[in-house]
Design a protein around this motif. Structure first.
Motif, PDB file in Angstrom:
ATOM      1  N   GLU A 176       0.820  -1.210   0.000  1.00 51.62           N
ATOM      2  CA  GLU A 176       0.000   0.000   0.000  1.00 51.62           C
ATOM      3  C   GLU A 176       0.863   1.273   0.000  1.00 51.62           C
ATOM      4  O   GLU A 176       0.820   2.098   0.917  1.00 51.62           O
ATOM      5  CB  GLU A 176      -0.949   0.006   1.206  1.00 51.62           C
ATOM      6  CG  GLU A 176      -1.942  -1.140   1.173  1.00 51.62           C
ATOM      7  CD  GLU A 176      -2.933  -1.096   2.320  1.00 51.62           C
ATOM      8  OE1 GLU A 176      -2.672  -0.366   3.309  1.00 51.62           O
ATOM      9  OE2 GLU A 176      -3.964  -1.791   2.241  1.00 51.62           O
ATOM     10  N   GLU A 178       2.522   5.029  -1.183  1.00 55.28           N
ATOM     11  CA  GLU A 178       1.976   6.347  -1.516  1.00 55.28           C
ATOM     12  C   GLU A 178       1.969   6.592  -3.019  1.00 55.28           C
ATOM     13  O   GLU A 178       1.093   7.275  -3.547  1.00 55.28           O
ATOM     14  CB  GLU A 178       2.799   7.449  -0.849  1.00 55.28           C
ATOM     15  CG  GLU A 178       2.803   7.426   0.660  1.00 55.28           C
ATOM     16  CD  GLU A 178       3.705   8.507   1.219  1.00 55.28           C
ATOM     17  OE1 GLU A 178       3.571   9.662   0.777  1.00 55.28           O
ATOM     18  OE2 GLU A 178       4.556   8.189   2.073  1.00 55.28           O
ATOM     19  N   GLN A 204      -8.100   3.712  -4.680  1.00 53.81           N
ATOM     20  CA  GLN A 204      -6.890   4.048  -3.935  1.00 53.81           C
ATOM     21  C   GLN A 204      -6.571   5.530  -4.047  1.00 53.81           C
ATOM     22  O   GLN A 204      -6.126   6.165  -3.092  1.00 53.81           O
ATOM     23  CB  GLN A 204      -5.700   3.225  -4.462  1.00 53.81           C
ATOM     24  CG  GLN A 204      -5.764   1.748  -4.153  1.00 53.81           C
ATOM     25  CD  GLN A 204      -5.610   1.470  -2.678  1.00 53.81           C
ATOM     26  OE1 GLN A 204      -4.660   1.905  -2.030  1.00 53.81           O
ATOM     27  NE2 GLN A 204      -6.583   0.754  -2.115  1.00 53.81           N
ATOM     28  N   ASP A 207      -9.912   7.477  -2.164  1.00 52.24           N
ATOM     29  CA  ASP A 207     -10.111   7.227  -0.737  1.00 52.24           C
ATOM     30  C   ASP A 207      -8.840   7.365   0.079  1.00 52.24           C
ATOM     31  O   ASP A 207      -8.892   7.709   1.256  1.00 52.24           O
ATOM     32  CB  ASP A 207     -10.691   5.827  -0.529  1.00 52.24           C
ATOM     33  CG  ASP A 207     -12.085   5.686  -1.135  1.00 52.24           C
ATOM     34  OD1 ASP A 207     -12.687   6.734  -1.456  1.00 52.24           O
ATOM     35  OD2 ASP A 207     -12.545   4.545  -1.297  1.00 52.24           O
ATOM     36  N   HIS A 208      -7.707   7.073  -0.525  1.00 52.50           N
ATOM     37  CA  HIS A 208      -6.465   7.043   0.245  1.00 52.50           C
ATOM     38  C   HIS A 208      -5.429   8.051  -0.236  1.00 52.50           C
ATOM     39  O   HIS A 208      -4.325   8.103   0.308  1.00 52.50           O
ATOM     40  CB  HIS A 208      -5.858   5.633   0.199  1.00 52.50           C
ATOM     41  CG  HIS A 208      -6.781   4.561   0.715  1.00 52.50           C
ATOM     42  ND1 HIS A 208      -7.042   4.373   2.055  1.00 52.50           N
ATOM     43  CD2 HIS A 208      -7.531   3.637   0.047  1.00 52.50           C
ATOM     44  CE1 HIS A 208      -7.897   3.365   2.206  1.00 52.50           C
ATOM     45  NE2 HIS A 208      -8.210   2.906   1.002  1.00 52.50           N
ATOM     46  N   ARG A 210      -3.585   8.150  -2.888  1.00 52.88           N
ATOM     47  CA  ARG A 210      -2.371   7.596  -3.466  1.00 52.88           C
ATOM     48  C   ARG A 210      -2.195   8.098  -4.901  1.00 52.88           C
ATOM     49  O   ARG A 210      -3.158   8.255  -5.644  1.00 52.88           O
ATOM     50  CB  ARG A 210      -2.407   6.071  -3.431  1.00 52.88           C
ATOM     51  CG  ARG A 210      -2.380   5.542  -1.998  1.00 52.88           C
ATOM     52  CD  ARG A 210      -2.111   4.054  -1.927  1.00 52.88           C
ATOM     53  NE  ARG A 210      -1.890   3.701  -0.522  1.00 52.88           N
ATOM     54  CZ  ARG A 210      -2.836   3.249   0.300  1.00 52.88           C
ATOM     55  NH1 ARG A 210      -4.070   3.087  -0.152  1.00 52.88           N
ATOM     56  NH2 ARG A 210      -2.554   2.964   1.556  1.00 52.88           N
TER      57      ARG A 210
END
Length: 746
Positions: A176, A178, A204, A207-208, A210
């Motif tokens: 996971e 960056e 990704q 939501d995250h 990245r």
């Protein structure tokens, strides 16, 4: 759109401000390969902007420079000129954290270990990233479902091409990161799975937060990206959101947009890329990327003047000029050769990986492990012993042809038939006596190779030798000629000739002693007055095998180590395995350390077997400290590994590595004093060359321990130890330098 500004006066360009949250920024990147007339430019003044938390689709035909650009972004190559900022700093600096766990990299090559199962592959990278076991298991389960992976006990080499690509993709997603750098991840993937992959990347990103940079041949699938860079001949023709590209050019598909840009790029001038674009002078556009709910806005303002397009970002207070200046300073620092301490967890992961690879093919492992002992056995059986069963023609004119040439003689004090009495002492194991009726036929047999030579006794041999003995120095020439044993030999083979001469001389000495003993004289009175007393070192009857044994031990261990390590970097580099590990944060020092530990462990067993074979089975004497002899041998094994690493770092293919390794074998064998004393070299410069080789002093040291029993305090021994150690550090250092130089030169 961002258009290439190469050839413009940068003072006239608007200043580019840094994004508030930096992703990837590339400025005026130039990269070339080759030299002279063969030099080819791959990246030609390329500019690129990737906002953090977005998906960036990099489109372009094969050979346009996409893979080279990505490898520079992840720190595996360096631009010839230009700057790059990744996650806040140049690759290779602490500010960026790349290479390292902040990036997930899927290269164009498969870059997987075929001998590993899917589970073992992910566990290996889990160790590299120091992930918890529970996280590894949960990610394995999640990615298996997401990417429809085969059962995790399947070996990678047994998977289809598409399945292997999915496993490679899983490795990039596994920890996971960056930043995701994906080089054509959807090649060979069915449409449903391709859609699932893109949905996951979007999730990704949204939501995250990245950042994803993805290259693809499927142009239309890049519509899901936040921004697209269309690349040709090492330059970006356009950099914009898919919606705006379609809107600005008034075309229904991205493929048509790309085709139009390429057709307008024939003159290689930036302004020609948009000459047919449906936009007017002094018109500005603003693009907001709000199509992904909750996504951070990404604003670009474009001012168009005389067909040339520039990009301005107004969301930051820090200017591009300051970023680039900082980047140039850091970039210059990053090109220096720095040595970092190996990480324990990464080194342990690499060592574990190497041992798994070694023991996966147990048959090959046993062959490699037992090969030095097999070579030592062959050496002891084949080299150094006297030749046997050599045929010699015997022409004895003392024998009467009418009596059938029967050789009669007595063993008492009788001066009768000395020729037959002499032949009784000729060693029958070495020399097979073949009687011939006359000298001419025996010499003809020598010419045709039936025998190695002729031993001829004159008709009055016994009488003449008695007269010669009684007359002494007053003997006539006829007596001298008549009393001699005439030997005519084939001297084409020096070793056989020397053995035959020695055996015939020894036979005459034994014959003389026998006569004197039978006549109650002192048997040794007839010997020549040169007596070799007990030797200081060694023994009188030492063999050539004992002379060669120390050199052969070191040669076997040295070149087996060279062979095992000469292809280490090449195979991993060609398949992308080395790059993938290095992008994950592994250091070259850790790679070297792991291979040294692995090969040294094997070397310990190989050395033990070689010494057991030489000393216990074939009784090669070792007068000195056995531990010291083993230590010198292990040092030479490490020296061979170091040379193998150097060969592997220099060569691009296994064939060239084999040629270089084999090319060094015979000069080392001939010049290091292994098969012939260095004192036998007539040229002073050749002796100097010999002593400059890694093995020469080590062989002298081991020979001194074996034959003389010397300890490490004596110069001949400690010189061998010190010079071997020095060569190890020199070749390992050169290996690291070559790898670093290759990285910067591409």
């Amino acid at each position: 759109m961002l258009e290439n500004n190469r050839g413009k006066n940068t003072a006239d360009l608007p200043k580019l401000a840094a994004p508030s949250s930096q992703g990837v920024i590339v400025r005026n990147a130039i990269k070339s390969y080759g030299v002279g007339s063969r030099r080819s430019t791959v990246l030609d003044g390329l500019d690129m902007n990737v906002k953090k938390g977005t998906i960036y689709g990099l489109l372009g035909a094969s050979g346009c420079g996409k893979t080279t650009l990505l490898s520079c972004i992840v720190g595996r190559r360096s631009f010839d000129s230009g700057q790059v900022m990744v996650l806040g700093g140049p690759p290779g600096t602490p500010d960026s954290g790349i290479p390292g766990p902040r990036v997930g990299y899927m290269p164009q090559e498969l870059a997987l270990y075929g001998e590993f199962t899917i589970k073992e592959t992910l566990q290996y990278f889990g160790r590299i990233y120091k992930l918890e076991a529970d996280f590894v298991d949960s990610q394995l389960d999640f990615l298996s479902k997401l990417l429809d992976l085969p059962p995790d006990h399947r070996y990678v080499k047994t998977l289809s091409g598409g399945q292997q690509r999915r496993v490679s993709f899983a490795v990039a997603l596994f920890h996971e990161p960056e930043l995701l750098i994906l080089d054509e991840p959807t090649v060979g993937v069915d449409p449903l799975l391709r859609r699932s992959i893109w949905d996951h990347l979007v999730q990704q990103s949204v939501d995250h937060g990245r950042t994803v940079i993805i290259t693809t041949h499927y142009i239309e699938e890049a519509r899901q990206a936040d921004a697209i860079g269309m690349m040709r001949s090492g330059r970006l023709l356009a950099e914009e959101s898919p919606e705006n590209l379609l809107k600005n050019y008034g075309l229904p598909t991205l493929e048509e947009v790309f085709l139009k840009l390429c057709m307008g790029d024939g003159s290689y001038k930036v302004k020609d890329a948009v000459v047919n674009a449906p936009i007017s002078k002094e018109k500005s556009y603003t693009t907001s990327q709000n199509r992904l709910g909750g996504h951070e806005n990404m604003a670009f303002n474009y001012s168009i003047s005389q067909g040339t397009v520039y990009t301005i970002n107004q969301s930051s207070s820090k200017s591009s000029e300051n970023i680039i200046q900082d980047n140039e300073v850091i970039s210059r620092r990053s090109r220096t050769f720095k040595m970092t301490m190996p990480s324990m967890h990464r080194s342990a992961a690499l060592i574990h990986k190497n041992f798994m690879q070694t023991f996966r093919n147990i048959g090959m492992f046993l062959f490699v492990f037992l090969l030095p002992a097999l070579q030592a056995t062959i050496f002891c059986l084949a080299i150094g012993r006297d030749p046997t069963l050599l045929k010699m023609a015997i022409v004895n004119d003392e024998l009467d042809p009418s009596e059938g040439r029967i050789c009669n003689y007595t063993t008492d004090c009788s001066y009768f038939m000395f020729s037959c009495r002499y032949l009784r002492f000729v060693n029958n194991d070495t020399i097979i006596q073949v009687p011939y009726p006359n000298l001419s036929s025996a010499i003809e047999a020598t010419r045709t190779g039936e025998v190695w030579g002729v031993v001829h006794f004159g008709q009055n041999f016994t009488d003449e030798i008695i007269i010669r003995q009684s007359d002494g120095s007053a003997s006539s020439n006829e007596t001298v000629i008549g009393s001699r044993i005439g030997v005519t030999m084939d001297f084409s083979n020096q070793q056989i000739s020397v053995v035959l001469q020695r055996r015939l001389n020894e036979a005459f000495e034994d014959f003389t002693n026998d006569i004197l003993r039978a006549c109650d004289y002192e048997p040794t009175a007839g010997n020549i007055p040169v007596t070799f007393l007990d030797p200081v070192y060694g023994k009188k009857d030492s063999t050539y095998t004992e002379f060669m044994a120390p050199g052969m031990i070191l040669t076997i261990v040295y070149f087996i180590a060279v062979a095992l390590t000469a292809g280490v970097f090449i195979s991993e580099r060609k398949e992308g395995l080395l790059d993938r590990s290095l992008v994950a944060g592994v250091q070259m020092t850790e790679v070297l350390l792991a291979h040294l530990v692995n090969q040294f462990t094997i070397l310990l067993g190989q050395t033990a077997l070689v010494f057991l074979c030489m000393l216990a089975v074939f009784n090669i004497p070792c007068e000195g400290n056995l531990a010291l002899a083993v230590f010198i041998t292990l040092l030479q094994g490490l020296c061979g590994m170091s040379f193998g690493f150097l060969v592997s770092s220099i060569c691009d293919s296994e064939i060239s590595a084999i040629h270089l390794a084999l090319g060094s074998f015979y000069p080392t064998l001939l010049l290091s004093g292994i098969i012939w004393p260095i004192e036998g070299m007539t040229s002073t410069w050749m002796r100097s060359l010999s002593y400059s080789l890694p093995q020469t002093y080590a062989i002298e040291a081991l020979r001194s321990v074996f034959a003389r029993g010397w300890s490490a305090e004596l110069p001949d021994v400690y010189r061998g130890i010190l010079i071997s150690t020095g060569w190890i550090f020199i070749m390992l250092g050169l290996s690291l330098i070559v790898v670093r130089v290759r990285k910067h030169t591409g």
